[in-house]
Scaffold this active site. Structure first.
Site, PDB file in Angstrom:
ATOM      1  N   SER A   1       0.839  -1.189   0.209  1.00 52.30           N
ATOM      2  CA  SER A   1      -0.439   0.211   0.023  1.00 52.30           C
ATOM      3  C   SER A   1       1.056   1.765   0.129  1.00 52.30           C
ATOM      4  O   SER A   1       1.787   0.979  -0.371  1.00 52.30           O
ATOM      5  CB  SER A   1      -0.741  -0.135   1.118  1.00 52.30           C
ATOM      6  OG  SER A   1      -1.848   0.590   0.989  1.00 52.30           O
ATOM      7  N   ASN A   2       0.536   2.546   0.063  1.00 52.01           N
ATOM      8  CA  ASN A   2       0.671   3.826  -0.142  1.00 52.01           C
ATOM      9  C   ASN A   2       0.474   4.502   1.186  1.00 52.01           C
ATOM     10  O   ASN A   2       0.101   4.116   2.205  1.00 52.01           O
ATOM     11  CB  ASN A   2       0.765   4.486  -1.730  1.00 52.01           C
ATOM     12  CG  ASN A   2      -0.263   4.554  -1.725  1.00 52.01           C
ATOM     13  OD1 ASN A   2      -0.852   5.775  -0.564  1.00 52.01           O
ATOM     14  ND2 ASN A   2      -0.923   4.124  -2.367  1.00 52.01           N
ATOM     15  N   ARG A   3       1.100   5.641   1.861  1.00 46.29           N
ATOM     16  CA  ARG A   3       0.833   6.273   2.790  1.00 46.29           C
ATOM     17  C   ARG A   3      -0.116   7.467   2.718  1.00 46.29           C
ATOM     18  O   ARG A   3      -0.535   8.497   3.457  1.00 46.29           O
ATOM     19  CB  ARG A   3       2.103   7.430   2.943  1.00 46.29           C
ATOM     20  CG  ARG A   3       3.430   6.182   3.574  1.00 46.29           C
ATOM     21  CD  ARG A   3       4.613   7.285   3.821  1.00 46.29           C
ATOM     22  NE  ARG A   3       5.444   7.358   4.037  1.00 46.29           N
ATOM     23  CZ  ARG A   3       6.258   6.361   5.715  1.00 46.29           C
ATOM     24  NH1 ARG A   3       4.965   6.128   6.336  1.00 46.29           N
ATOM     25  NH2 ARG A   3       7.466   5.394   5.249  1.00 46.29           N
ATOM     26  N   SER A   4      -0.846   7.384   1.679  1.00 46.29           N
ATOM     27  CA  SER A   4      -1.973   8.664   1.066  1.00 46.29           C
ATOM     28  C   SER A   4      -3.184   8.097   2.702  1.00 46.29           C
ATOM     29  O   SER A   4      -3.492   7.455   2.803  1.00 46.29           O
ATOM     30  CB  SER A   4      -2.771   7.879  -0.010  1.00 46.29           C
ATOM     31  OG  SER A   4      -3.817   8.985  -0.197  1.00 46.29           O
TER      32      SER A   4
ATOM     33  N   ALA B   1      -4.765   7.369  -4.809  1.00 47.27           N
ATOM     34  CA  ALA B   1      -3.570   6.753  -4.060  1.00 47.27           C
ATOM     35  C   ALA B   1      -3.089   5.760  -5.031  1.00 47.27           C
ATOM     36  O   ALA B   1      -3.603   4.320  -4.023  1.00 47.27           O
ATOM     37  CB  ALA B   1      -2.634   7.083  -3.900  1.00 47.27           C
TER      38      ALA B   1
END
Ligand code: C5P
Length: 222
Positions: free
Chosen positions: A29-32, A95
């Site tokens: 996943s990512n930091r959004s 994102a």
């Protein structure tokens, strides 16, 4: 109250990260945080629009007055977006993970030899490009975001052309924007660039909705 400037319009917004499973326990996943996308959905609802928000996994509440659909993966996000179309305005603030993994049904174990496993990555669908490149039923206005750590404007211009959207909201994420309450953005269209000062994400959302209303009133694409 007077009907808002977006009365009668359907606005479709994506927000947050996507989460791509590796196995039953792990994901990419990512930091959004979803703060910017959710603020845009809320601002569009305040402007009188019917708003559908398709959100990846976030820790913030569903915005008031917005029909929110919760998804995890990019493929689920695409399906939810397609189910919510047609829309007059599409704003892709999520994102979306560029890649997914063919997930393992069982938790991946450490091998006896200690050799780490290899994750085979597959490309995810580009939701923004799919929406922007629809023939009949394309939203009148398709807005994308571009989070960049360098050459922000050049990348935004390239993205605008490649994906076929009408407006790219570009920001420099080198500067601690993920999860923050403020954002410094540049609005990139085929005809120029408008740079805004650092503003709260709610203020960016309100101004973006006002900008969209003006471009629709002026008869189409910004
Ligand atoms: O190419 P990049 O991921 O930087 O483009 C960002 C924009 O494209 C964002 O608006 C994002 O929501 C959208 N996007 C998408 N589907 C993807 C990748 C990005 O909708 N698979």
């Amino acid at each position: 109250a007077a009907p808002g400037p977006l009365a009668g319009r359907h606005v479709l917004v994506t927000s947050g990260p996507t989460r791509e499973p590796i196995d039953p326990a792990r994901f990419l996943s990512n930091r959004s945080s979803g703060k910017q996308g959710h603020a845009i959905a809320a601002a569009a609802a305040r402007g009188g629009a019917r708003v559908t928000l398709v959100s990846g996994p976030v820790e913030i509440a569903d915005p008031q007055g917005v029909a929110t659909r919760h998804v995890e993966t990019a493929q689920q996000m695409l399906a939810a977006v397609e189910a919510a179309l047609p829309a007059d305005i599409f704003i892709g603030a999520a994102a979306v993970a560029d890649w997914r993994v063919e997930p393992s049904a069982d938790k991946i174990k450490k091998s006896a030899s200690g050799a780490p496993p290899t994750l085979a990555l597959r490309e995810n669908p580009d939701i923004l490009a799919r929406v922007a490149q629809r023939g009949a039923g394309r939203p009148a206005l398709v807005v994308g975001f571009a989070a960049e750590t360098r050459d922000v404007l050049a990348h935004a211009q390239e993205k605008l052309a490649r994906k076929g959207c009408d407006l790219i909201v570009a920001n420099d994420v080198g500067a601690g924007v993920f999860g923050a309450d403020s954002n410094e953005v540049h609005l990139v269209t085929r005809t120029g660039v408008q740079s805004w000062p650092r503003l709260g994400k709610d203020e960016v959302a309100a101004r973006l909705v006002a900008y969209i209303c003006e471009s629709l009133a002026a008869g189409g694409t910004p």
